[in-house]
Design an enzyme around this catalytic site. Sequence first.
Site, PDB file in Angstrom:
ATOM      1  N   ALA A 158     -62.270  28.537 -23.464  1.00 45.22           N
ATOM      2  CA  ALA A 158     -62.313  27.769 -22.227  1.00 45.22           C
ATOM      3  C   ALA A 158     -60.867  27.606 -21.753  1.00 45.22           C
ATOM      4  CB  ALA A 158     -62.946  26.403 -22.472  1.00 45.22           C
ATOM      5  N   ASP A 159     -60.576  28.059 -20.550  1.00 41.83           N
ATOM      6  CA  ASP A 159     -59.222  27.972 -19.991  1.00 41.83           C
ATOM      7  C   ASP A 159     -59.062  26.670 -19.211  1.00 41.83           C
ATOM      8  OD1 ASP A 159     -58.728  30.435 -21.040  1.00 41.83           O
ATOM      9  OD2 ASP A 159     -58.776  31.518 -19.139  1.00 41.83           O
ATOM     10  N   GLY A 175     -60.428  33.793 -22.462  1.00 43.70           N
ATOM     11  CA  GLY A 175     -60.316  34.493 -23.732  1.00 43.70           C
ATOM     12  C   GLY A 175     -60.163  35.974 -23.459  1.00 43.70           C
ATOM     13  N   GLY A 218     -60.888  38.700 -25.042  1.00 43.26           N
ATOM     14  CA  GLY A 218     -62.059  39.533 -25.248  1.00 43.26           C
ATOM     15  C   GLY A 218     -63.123  39.313 -24.192  1.00 43.26           C
ATOM     16  N   ASN A 226     -62.741  38.047 -21.223  1.00 43.18           N
ATOM     17  CA  ASN A 226     -62.245  38.504 -19.923  1.00 43.18           C
ATOM     18  C   ASN A 226     -62.454  40.006 -19.748  1.00 43.18           C
ATOM     19  OD1 ASN A 226     -61.340  35.901 -19.468  1.00 43.18           O
ATOM     20  ND2 ASN A 226     -59.191  36.369 -19.879  1.00 43.18           N
ATOM     21  N   ASP A 262     -56.140  41.664 -18.881  1.00 41.32           N
ATOM     22  CA  ASP A 262     -57.474  41.797 -19.467  1.00 41.32           C
ATOM     23  C   ASP A 262     -58.398  42.585 -18.546  1.00 41.32           C
ATOM     24  OD1 ASP A 262     -56.512  40.189 -21.510  1.00 41.32           O
ATOM     25  OD2 ASP A 262     -57.266  38.355 -20.594  1.00 41.32           O
ATOM     26  N   GLY A 312     -58.010  32.451 -11.515  1.00 33.66           N
ATOM     27  CA  GLY A 312     -58.903  32.509 -12.664  1.00 33.66           C
ATOM     28  C   GLY A 312     -58.649  33.714 -13.526  1.00 33.66           C
TER      29      GLY A 312
END
Length: 387
Positions: free
Chosen positions: A19-20, A47, A49, A51, A298, A333
């Site tokens: 969670a960002d 994250g 992975g 993303n 990513d 985001g």
Amino acid sequence: MGRSTADGVTLLVVGSANADLVVRVDRHPAPGETVLGTSGVAVHAGGKGANQAVAAGRLGARVGFCGRVGADAYGERLTAELRSAAVDTTALGTEKTVPTGIALITVAADGENAIVVVPGANTALTAAEVIAAVGPAVRVVSAQCEVPMDAVRAAARAAERHGARLVLNPSPPEAVRDDAESDQLLSCADPLVVNEHEMRVLLGAASAAEADPRDLLRLGVRSAVVTLGGAGVTVVERQDVSAGGREDVSGGVREDVSGDVRAGIRENVRADAEPPRGRTTRLPAVPVEVVDTTGAGDAFTGALAWRLAEGDGLVEAAGWAVRVGAAAVGESGAQLSSTACGKLLAESEGGRGPGGKPAQESAPAAVPGPGPAPDPAPDPGTEEPPA
């Protein structure tokens, strides 16, 4: 014991889901300094992975995700986000005793970010779960280093066993640099995907100026893709790998790889060894208004892995990936939006490349970043003198 992904999955992403927690600032604070945020705290799915898997899924990949989240609200949100992007979550486990991983992110006015990751449930991912997740149809396994290295090494072994290609993003690079078994892991990378900082750490160079992308072949990797911000992207491939059926035929500026090793390269790379020969392709950067660089790398890697799983050559796949990365920095985001993916896919219809030009005429471009504007690119296919 883990579970295998669905039979139709051709790309498996092994990595972190976080969670960002994002706050915007005018500029990043210096050590010991306090600055005020210019916005409230925003919560996004993230994250490395997750993303990558979301970007690939929204672009149309048949992708699965292998990782761990906590039994909490953040974990539920991350799982829902993956599924909404058409990512197979059969191999996504829930850890009941450890919370979901969290990334604390500050984004400055120029779009550059600083990130602190609290791994949480990501640390619970096991090698057995990764091995079990690689289904019979998987062609590419993409891994990062925000999960235990045992799991990353297992991803490499499973990819080799199934005849799949390993896309390795060594982030954070210290996890690979300090790993006693890194030589075996790096020998499976095809490609190794790094930015300038990660390249410098892996090569042991004192500065970015001393780190040459061609020296990554000395680490034993089969190929490498280096994102260089405003200077574009460099793709390096061993000649023997290209001859083995993975040769690229797309445009770019190519040169042979040879010559003396640069100062500062990793100690475990013999400076007196015969330098591996290969081919270097330089792809210029795409001008773009930067909104937020979080997750751009990513999105780049997810798109690259997707196209490799679909059978593209490495340079051709990088041509797609650089446009996807550029689209990612134009929005906020960490995860590439459905809107951006829809636009990219619409531009590619009818033989048109993601940049809107006919695919055979469009020049691949790179993930934008800090640094000077790139020099004008030579015509695609122009041969440079051997280095």
